[in-house]
Design a protein around this motif. Structure first.
Motif, PDB file in Angstrom:
ATOM      1  N   UNK A  25      57.215  24.442   3.493  1.00  0.00           N
ATOM      2  CA  UNK A  25      57.314  25.491   2.031  1.00  0.00           C
ATOM      3  C   UNK A  25      58.573  26.608   2.377  1.00  0.00           C
ATOM      4  N   UNK A  26      57.870  27.146   4.109  1.00  0.00           N
ATOM      5  CA  UNK A  26      57.993  27.765   5.397  1.00  0.00           C
ATOM      6  C   UNK A  26      59.841  27.311   5.255  1.00  0.00           C
ATOM      7  N   UNK A  27      60.047  25.950   5.688  1.00  0.00           N
ATOM      8  CA  UNK A  27      61.497  25.300   6.161  1.00  0.00           C
ATOM      9  C   UNK A  27      61.773  25.322   4.766  1.00  0.00           C
ATOM     10  N   UNK A  28      61.746  24.934   3.495  1.00  0.00           N
ATOM     11  CA  UNK A  28      62.594  25.225   1.767  1.00  0.00           C
ATOM     12  C   UNK A  28      63.107  26.636   2.797  1.00  0.00           C
ATOM     13  N   UNK A  29      62.474  27.114   2.592  1.00  0.00           N
ATOM     14  CA  UNK A  29      62.883  29.201   2.300  1.00  0.00           C
ATOM     15  C   UNK A  29      63.161  29.901   3.644  1.00  0.00           C
ATOM     16  N   UNK A  30      63.456  29.220   4.278  1.00  0.00           N
ATOM     17  CA  UNK A  30      63.493  29.424   5.952  1.00  0.00           C
ATOM     18  C   UNK A  30      65.453  30.208   5.705  1.00  0.00           C
ATOM     19  N   UNK A  31      65.514  31.478   6.589  1.00  0.00           N
ATOM     20  CA  UNK A  31      67.104  32.604   6.948  1.00  0.00           C
ATOM     21  C   UNK A  31      66.882  31.489   7.400  1.00  0.00           C
ATOM     22  N   UNK A  32      67.060  31.012   8.657  1.00  0.00           N
ATOM     23  CA  UNK A  32      67.702  30.243   9.232  1.00  0.00           C
ATOM     24  C   UNK A  32      67.843  28.337   9.280  1.00  0.00           C
ATOM     25  N   UNK A 142      57.640  29.775 -12.479  1.00  0.00           N
ATOM     26  CA  UNK A 142      57.385  29.226 -11.208  1.00  0.00           C
ATOM     27  C   UNK A 142      58.029  30.060  -9.814  1.00  0.00           C
ATOM     28  N   UNK A 143      59.063  29.184 -10.467  1.00  0.00           N
ATOM     29  CA  UNK A 143      60.424  29.823  -9.260  1.00  0.00           C
ATOM     30  C   UNK A 143      60.272  31.085  -9.069  1.00  0.00           C
ATOM     31  N   UNK A 144      60.633  31.381  -9.715  1.00  0.00           N
ATOM     32  CA  UNK A 144      59.864  33.290 -10.073  1.00  0.00           C
ATOM     33  C   UNK A 144      59.618  33.591  -8.575  1.00  0.00           C
ATOM     34  N   UNK A 145      58.134  33.574  -9.262  1.00  0.00           N
ATOM     35  CA  UNK A 145      56.926  33.517  -8.325  1.00  0.00           C
ATOM     36  C   UNK A 145      57.423  33.694  -7.740  1.00  0.00           C
ATOM     37  N   UNK A 146      57.548  32.254  -6.952  1.00  0.00           N
ATOM     38  CA  UNK A 146      57.853  32.003  -5.548  1.00  0.00           C
ATOM     39  C   UNK A 146      58.977  32.716  -5.112  1.00  0.00           C
ATOM     40  N   UNK A 147      59.431  32.586  -5.632  1.00  0.00           N
ATOM     41  CA  UNK A 147      60.734  33.565  -5.214  1.00  0.00           C
ATOM     42  C   UNK A 147      60.491  35.784  -4.741  1.00  0.00           C
ATOM     43  N   UNK A 168      65.732  31.532  -5.682  1.00  0.00           N
ATOM     44  CA  UNK A 168      65.548  30.615  -7.099  1.00  0.00           C
ATOM     45  C   UNK A 168      65.896  29.361  -7.485  1.00  0.00           C
ATOM     46  N   UNK A 169      67.404  29.306  -6.576  1.00  0.00           N
ATOM     47  CA  UNK A 169      68.135  27.935  -6.534  1.00  0.00           C
ATOM     48  C   UNK A 169      67.374  26.801  -5.479  1.00  0.00           C
ATOM     49  N   UNK A 170      66.346  27.265  -4.644  1.00  0.00           N
ATOM     50  CA  UNK A 170      65.966  26.846  -3.490  1.00  0.00           C
ATOM     51  C   UNK A 170      64.499  26.219  -4.149  1.00  0.00           C
ATOM     52  N   UNK A 171      63.919  27.020  -4.868  1.00  0.00           N
ATOM     53  CA  UNK A 171      62.809  26.687  -5.753  1.00  0.00           C
ATOM     54  C   UNK A 171      62.809  25.662  -6.177  1.00  0.00           C
ATOM     55  N   UNK A 172      64.057  25.489  -7.524  1.00  0.00           N
ATOM     56  CA  UNK A 172      64.293  24.743  -8.154  1.00  0.00           C
ATOM     57  C   UNK A 172      64.531  23.445  -6.883  1.00  0.00           C
ATOM     58  N   UNK A 173      65.847  22.949  -6.349  1.00  0.00           N
ATOM     59  CA  UNK A 173      65.946  22.336  -5.563  1.00  0.00           C
ATOM     60  C   UNK A 173      65.264  21.196  -4.337  1.00  0.00           C
ATOM     61  N   UNK A 174      64.861  22.473  -3.846  1.00  0.00           N
ATOM     62  CA  UNK A 174      63.582  21.364  -2.854  1.00  0.00           C
ATOM     63  C   UNK A 174      62.472  21.836  -2.916  1.00  0.00           C
ATOM     64  N   UNK A 373      47.891  31.602  -8.736  1.00  0.00           N
ATOM     65  CA  UNK A 373      48.998  31.035  -9.668  1.00  0.00           C
ATOM     66  C   UNK A 373      50.061  30.755  -8.343  1.00  0.00           C
ATOM     67  N   UNK A 374      51.300  30.050  -8.937  1.00  0.00           N
ATOM     68  CA  UNK A 374      52.814  29.711  -7.769  1.00  0.00           C
ATOM     69  C   UNK A 374      53.296  31.204  -7.355  1.00  0.00           C
TER      70      UNK A 374
END
Length: 556
Positions: A25-32, A142-147, A168-174, A373-374
């Motif tokens: 999850x850390x890598x999926x949302x990384x800004x780098x 849940x994607x919104x919650x993760x965001x 939001x896109x990353x939450x779904x695709x990754x 939850x998520x």
């Protein structure tokens, strides 16, 4: 012996998956840039171009506005589908349009990741509504919650908060789509239906006719559990053999429910640059989970004394409302998992649990920190962590600091507001329901109070499970729980994003010998004490009047 072993295996698998999933999850949302960009980047960039999204970083206000407005547009679109489903295709059973107030409740329910159902799943929605409305919201909610959680954690760490639509896109695709796709195929292999054929007609052994509901169940089931959604295609949810055929599917469902919530503390520790921070929170929540599970198992292993006095004690504990496929231990475990993760799926009827057994899922939802939850669950955990730091600072006469940032008046006012919102959304409507609409409550006395309390707690905590003796498909319950679900979801997201934005704008202060460390066992103990004192005691009077009083009145 076998029951204890199966529970131990379940918890061990959760433990083994938590850290690797957190690092992912850390890598999926990384800004780098990361290696995941090579895999998912081309598809994501295409989505950005089609949607006019310009990746960058937003302020907390812009992030919150994008979240609220986009969710609002989705609400309107899905409401329109529910209200016109009778005229749309893929409706082989000829299901009518959903009534306006029920459509209002259902739309908010699934958009807020609550999935409270005041209708019977297989008879209330067409296949089209299930697929393009329900499953759609089971992804974006849940994607919104993760965001929100990722933006909140970045703000606490003093980093840019990111861009809502990119997250939001990353939450779904990754995260959500790849796992849900694979698990849907696994559930099909286990016997869960995935078809667009209408309900099947069968002749019973007595010569009667039986209608067997089916539909695109497996695709809904996978994201239902992974996204901490909980709404079922069937009215009885995962107690139905088509949604939960056997012990393997039961195990997979519990693993999916806990996968994201248990992973987020490790993602948080990595994001703030101190893995110990995440481990302390994970261990603290795990201890609460084990305590809740122990109480539930103990309560449900004892037969109801009134039933035992009639000679119906099977020696297997309280089997009322439980599936023989799973028995007491797996039913109790599932009830704790589904409310600890704020999923709301059920494989047994919580209304039929013993008073203390029913109190455990109720307390999980009230605390909303036993993993949660998520995404939003971890935000609640960090809310209590901030409160723990503040109270500790008051006791030693120092300005409290969290991750090198001073907690001052603005942040604490927002935190106090967030802490007060959920009790108000639970206790005030419960009192109104008990006073004005007692005829909708099927049980008298203490259990009836618990029924109403559970419904509003489930709504405010965005869980969605219920004590299913309640006559909830009425104008009052549809409108009141709809409002509670909406406010319970979005008020806390906005206030906590404001806290993160305020802290992100502050300069870090150097750590000194007097700084209260938040990566130690001492802080874990203070954190647990804060959850129990500030959180649990808020609801203690209502628990005394409901499940505790009911337990004390049980007699042969």
């Amino acid at each position: 012996m076998m029951a204890g072993l199966s529970i131990a295996i379940t918890l061990l698998l959760v433990l083994l998956l938590a850290k690797p999933a957190g690092l992912y999850l850390y890598r999926a949302y990384s800004l780098e840039p990361t290696g995941l960009d090579r895999v998912f980047g081309p598809a994501e960039r295409l989505i950005y171009r089609l949607g006019g999204i310009r990746p960058g970083s937003q302020s907390w206000k812009a992030y919150a506005a994008a979240l609220i407005v986009s969710n609002g547009v989705m609400l309107l679109l899905v409401y329109a589908v529910f209200r016109t489903q009778a005229y749309l295709p893929l409706n082989p059973s000829g299901i009518a349009n959903m009534e306006p107030r029920l459509a209002f409740n259902t739309t908010i329910s699934f958009m807020t990741n609550t999935n409270l159902q005041h209708y019977s799943g297989e008879s209330g929605l067409s296949y089209l509504s299930q697929m393009i409305a329900i499953v759609f919201m089971m992804f974006v909610s849940p994607a919104t919650g993760l965001c929100a959680a990722m933006a909140f954690m970045r703000g606490l760490a003093g980093k840019p908060m990111g861009h809502f639509f990119v997250d939001l896109v990353r939450s779904i695709t990754r995260v959500l789509l790849p796992i849900a796709f694979v698990l849907a195929l696994v559930f099909v292999a286990l016997g869960v239906p995935q078809t667009l054929e209408p309900s099947a007609a069968a002749q019973t052994l007595e010569g009667g006719e039986q209608t067997i509901a089916r539909g695109p169940v497996a695709s809904l089931l996978a994201i239902k559990e992974l996204g901490n959604n909980g709404g079922g295609h069937m009215g009885v949810n995962s107690a139905h053999p088509f949604e939960n055929p056997d012990a393997i599917s039961n195990l997979l469902q519990m693993l999916l429910m806990l996968l994201v919530p248990t992973a987020l503390p490790f993602a948080y520790g990595k994001l703030v640059g101190n893995p110990k921070q995440g481990r302390v929170l994970f261990v603290s929540m795990a201890l609460l989970f084990v305590v809740m599970l122990g109480v539930s198992l103990t309560a449900e292993q004892e037969a109801n004394p009134a039933i035992a006095a009639l000679g119906y004690d099977s020696g297997q504990g309280s089997m009322e409302g439980k599936e023989t496929r799973f028995g007491v231990p797996q039913s109790a475990l599932y009830s704790v998992v589904t409310t600890a993760s704020e999923t709301g799926a059920v494989n047994s009827m919580h209304d039929s649990f013993t008073p203390l057994g029913g109190m455990v899922p109720l307390m999980n939802m009230m605390l909303n920190t036993v993993f949660g939850g998520s995404g939003v669950g971890l935000m609640n955990v960090l809310l209590y962590a901030l409160m723990a730091v503040f109270l500790s600072g008051l006791m030693v006469g120092r300005t409290p600091e969290f991750l090198g940032k001073k907690l001052e008046g603005r942040e604490m006012k927002l935190i106090a507001l967030t802490l007060l919102v959920q009790p108000a959304l639970i206790l005030l409507p419960t009192a109104a329901a008990l006073y004005a609409y007692p005829d909708t409550i099927s049980n008298p006395g203490y259990h009836g109070l618990t029924q109403a309390l559970y419904e509003f707690t489930s709504s405010a905590a965005n869980n969605g499970s219920g004590f299913e003796g309640l006559g909830d498909n009425t104008p009052f319950w549809n409108l009141s729980t709809g409002i509670v679900m909406y406010l319970g979801r979005y008020v806390s997201i906005i206030t906590l994003l404001a806290v993160a934005g305020s802290l992100a704008a502050k300069k870090a202060v150097p750590e000194t010998i007097g700084t209260f460390r938040t990566d130690s066992a001492t802080f874990g103990a203070v954190f647990l004490g804060t959850v129990l004192i500030v959180g649990a005691l808020t609801y203690f009077p209502s628990l005394v009047l409901g499940p505790i009083a009911e337990q004390l009145t049980l007699k042969p």
